[in-house]
Design a protein around this motif. Structure first.
Motif, PDB file in Angstrom:
ATOM      1  N   ALA A   1      35.896  24.057  53.088  1.00 22.41           N
ATOM      2  CA  ALA A   1      35.940  24.714  54.401  1.00 22.41           C
ATOM      3  C   ALA A   1      36.756  26.006  54.385  1.00 22.41           C
ATOM      4  O   ALA A   1      36.752  26.755  55.360  1.00 22.41           O
ATOM      5  N   LYS A   2      37.427  26.289  53.277  1.00 24.32           N
ATOM      6  CA  LYS A   2      38.334  27.438  53.231  1.00 24.32           C
ATOM      7  C   LYS A   2      37.603  28.780  53.154  1.00 24.32           C
ATOM      8  O   LYS A   2      36.472  28.852  52.663  1.00 24.32           O
ATOM      9  N   ASN A   3      38.281  29.827  53.635  1.00 20.20           N
ATOM     10  CA  ASN A   3      37.829  31.197  53.394  1.00 20.20           C
ATOM     11  C   ASN A   3      38.126  31.537  51.932  1.00 20.20           C
ATOM     12  O   ASN A   3      38.807  30.769  51.236  1.00 20.20           O
ATOM     13  N   VAL A   4      37.629  32.667  51.459  1.00 22.34           N
ATOM     14  CA  VAL A   4      37.814  32.989  50.040  1.00 22.34           C
ATOM     15  C   VAL A   4      38.222  34.442  49.817  1.00 22.34           C
ATOM     16  O   VAL A   4      38.015  35.306  50.668  1.00 22.34           O
ATOM     17  N   MET A   5      38.798  34.650  48.629  1.00 19.57           N
ATOM     18  CA  MET A   5      38.966  35.984  48.053  1.00 19.57           C
ATOM     19  C   MET A   5      37.968  36.054  46.896  1.00 19.57           C
ATOM     20  O   MET A   5      37.973  35.176  46.026  1.00 19.57           O
ATOM     21  N   VAL A   6      37.096  37.045  46.910  1.00 16.41           N
ATOM     22  CA  VAL A   6      36.143  37.241  45.816  1.00 16.41           C
ATOM     23  C   VAL A   6      36.603  38.437  44.995  1.00 16.41           C
ATOM     24  O   VAL A   6      36.889  39.502  45.551  1.00 16.41           O
ATOM     25  N   GLU A   7      36.700  38.237  43.678  1.00 17.20           N
ATOM     26  CA  GLU A   7      37.105  39.320  42.774  1.00 17.20           C
ATOM     27  C   GLU A   7      35.954  39.574  41.795  1.00 17.20           C
ATOM     28  O   GLU A   7      35.498  38.656  41.123  1.00 17.20           O
ATOM     29  N   ILE A   8      35.485  40.811  41.754  1.00 19.39           N
ATOM     30  CA  ILE A   8      34.423  41.197  40.821  1.00 19.39           C
ATOM     31  C   ILE A   8      34.990  42.235  39.862  1.00 19.39           C
ATOM     32  O   ILE A   8      35.534  43.261  40.290  1.00 19.39           O
ATOM     33  N   ARG A   9      34.874  41.946  38.559  1.00 16.58           N
ATOM     34  CA  ARG A   9      35.400  42.870  37.548  1.00 16.58           C
ATOM     35  C   ARG A   9      34.306  43.246  36.562  1.00 16.58           C
ATOM     36  O   ARG A   9      33.584  42.374  36.076  1.00 16.58           O
ATOM     37  N   ALA A  10      34.205  44.543  36.266  1.00 19.94           N
ATOM     38  CA  ALA A  10      33.254  45.006  35.252  1.00 19.94           C
ATOM     39  C   ALA A  10      33.687  44.467  33.895  1.00 19.94           C
ATOM     40  O   ALA A  10      34.876  44.488  33.561  1.00 19.94           O
ATOM     41  N   GLY A  11      32.723  43.992  33.108  1.00 19.88           N
ATOM     42  CA  GLY A  11      33.024  43.471  31.778  1.00 19.88           C
ATOM     43  C   GLY A  11      32.525  44.420  30.712  1.00 19.88           C
ATOM     44  O   GLY A  11      32.682  45.644  30.818  1.00 19.88           O
ATOM     45  N   THR A  12      31.875  43.858  29.696  1.00 22.05           N
ATOM     46  CA  THR A  12      31.334  44.699  28.620  1.00 22.05           C
ATOM     47  C   THR A  12      30.195  45.552  29.144  1.00 22.05           C
ATOM     48  O   THR A  12      29.398  45.114  29.965  1.00 22.05           O
ATOM     49  N   GLY A  13      30.114  46.790  28.661  1.00 19.46           N
ATOM     50  CA  GLY A  13      29.002  47.647  29.057  1.00 19.46           C
ATOM     51  C   GLY A  13      29.410  48.973  29.638  1.00 19.46           C
ATOM     52  O   GLY A  13      28.562  49.747  30.097  1.00 19.46           O
ATOM     53  N   GLY A  14      30.705  49.289  29.650  1.00 23.15           N
ATOM     54  CA  GLY A  14      31.150  50.611  30.092  1.00 23.15           C
ATOM     55  C   GLY A  14      30.766  50.949  31.519  1.00 23.15           C
ATOM     56  O   GLY A  14      30.913  50.130  32.431  1.00 23.15           O
ATOM     57  N   ASP A  15      30.257  52.180  31.709  1.00 20.93           N
ATOM     58  CA  ASP A  15      29.887  52.646  33.053  1.00 20.93           C
ATOM     59  C   ASP A  15      28.827  51.755  33.688  1.00 20.93           C
ATOM     60  O   ASP A  15      28.853  51.507  34.895  1.00 20.93           O
ATOM     61  N   GLU A  16      27.882  51.284  32.868  1.00 20.34           N
ATOM     62  CA  GLU A  16      26.806  50.443  33.395  1.00 20.34           C
ATOM     63  C   GLU A  16      27.361  49.132  33.959  1.00 20.34           C
ATOM     64  O   GLU A  16      26.874  48.616  34.968  1.00 20.34           O
ATOM     65  N   ALA A  17      28.416  48.603  33.329  1.00 24.84           N
ATOM     66  CA  ALA A  17      29.038  47.370  33.825  1.00 24.84           C
ATOM     67  C   ALA A  17      29.681  47.610  35.191  1.00 24.84           C
ATOM     68  O   ALA A  17      29.615  46.748  36.082  1.00 24.84           O
TER      69      ALA A  17
END
Length: 357
Positions: free
Chosen positions: A107-123
């Protein structure tokens, strides 16, 4: 089934009485937990009422048919019996799933974290695409999103973006999105038309209340710095951005998206609290994983969970082998099919383990 639900009704009546008691209302943690349980049991009580009506209709129809004295009534009873018999197994299946013990975090709200991985600018560009996908999905669910922190990529998208999602049953819906998302496509920067593979990591942290995690501010180093990126005249001139470092664990949280230093500090503290809470939750999930091997575990952030293949217009969830051939729709937030199937598989696993039936 009704016998089992009688115990649930006793618990529902007990909670209905408890949540109006002054000592319970004064205990915030207990009051919140009881209200969440009350809400879940209230839905179950509605299904119980329907089950009583359906089984009552079956018994009544059988009596009329057995009597047979009124041909017209017998015909109506047969129709009633057919409808009730068709509904009964569906209703029992719905109740079985509702009786599966719920994760109290759901039932909790969330913090979503998105981080670019391998792939440089395209990531980074792909991380931006995922951010757009999730914000569109949240919008379709009527949830509110607010950006906490972002670090933009050099060619678009984000090296990292953190945002908060508030609404109903957010963590229970989004928790299976955690993991490594992989994209296969020809990047905008590619001149020879070759397909590249890039990746981004998604973390979904249940938002921790103050009573979930107590932080001693003596253990936290607070740094102020100038905000970067788009903004008003105060950007790069006023130290409104805040970075918090939790010394015992080394965890860092920062916020620069709010208008004041005070608001940035409060939001960074929310992120830090959620990260500390998620750390404890990850330990628990690891312990649970030793008891059962769930295909759709939300605990392993290093697992490759989904591939977005642009050349074939296909999105594949590797945990359940689900292919969806609607790239445009998915990237515009239409991910409900993945959510439904992942929840169904998880519930089936729980149902097999449950001793309720």
């Amino acid at each position: 089934m009704l016998e089992r639900l009688q115990y649930v009704k006793q618990r529902f009546d007990e909670i209905s009485d408890l949540i109006i008691q002054p000592d319970v209302i004064a205990d915030q943690k207990r009051y919140v937990q009881l209200n969440q349980e009350y809400k879940a049991l209230k839905d179950l009580m509605e299904k119980r009422e329907e089950l009583i009506n359906v089984t009552g209709n079956i018994a009544e129809a059988n009596e009329i048919i057995a009597d047979g004295s009124d041909a017209e009534m017998v015909e109506m009873a047969k129709m009633q019996l057919d409808e009730a018999k068709e509904r009964l197994p569906e209703l029992e299946e719905e109740i079985k799933f509702m009786l599966i013990p719920k994760d109290p975090e759901d039932a909790k709200n969330v913090m979503v974290e998105i981080r670019a991985g391998t792939g440089g600018d395209e990531a980074s560009i792909f991380a931006g695409d995922l951010y757009r996908m999730y914000t569109k999905y949240c919008e379709s669910r009527g949830w509110r999103t607010s950006t906490v922190d972002m670090n933009e990529g050099t060619s678009g998208g984000f090296k990292e973006v953190i945002f908060e999602v508030t609404g109903e049953d957010v963590y229970g819906t989004l928790k299976f999105e955690a993991g490594v998302h992989r994209v296969q496509r020809v990047p905008q920067t590619e001149t020879q038309g070759r397909v590249h593979t890039s990746a981004a990591t998604v973390m979904v942290l249940p938002e921790a209340e103050e009573f979930d995690v107590q932080i001693d501010m003596n253990d936290v180093r607070v740094d102020f710095f100038c905000s970067s990126g788009p903004g008003g005249q105060s950007v790069n001139t006023t130290k409104s951005a805040v970075r918090l470092t939790h010394i015992p664990t080394g965890l860092v949280a920062q916020c620069q998206d709010q208008k004041s230093q005070h608001k940035n500090k409060d939001k960074a503290l929310e992120v830090l609290r959620s990260r500390l809470y998620e750390q404890e939750l990850a330990k628990k999930q690891e312990e649970d994983a030793t008891k059962r091997s769930s295909q759709v575990s939300s605990g392993d952030r290093s697992a490759k969970i989904r591939t977005y293949n642009y050349a074939q217009g296909r999105v594949t969830d590797h945990r359940i082998g689900l292919d969806v051939f609607d790239m445009d729709g998915v990237m515009n937030g239409k991910i409900q099919k993945f959510v439904d199937e992942l929840q169904l598989v998880n519930n089936m696993e729980k149902l097999k383990e449950s001793e309720v039936f």
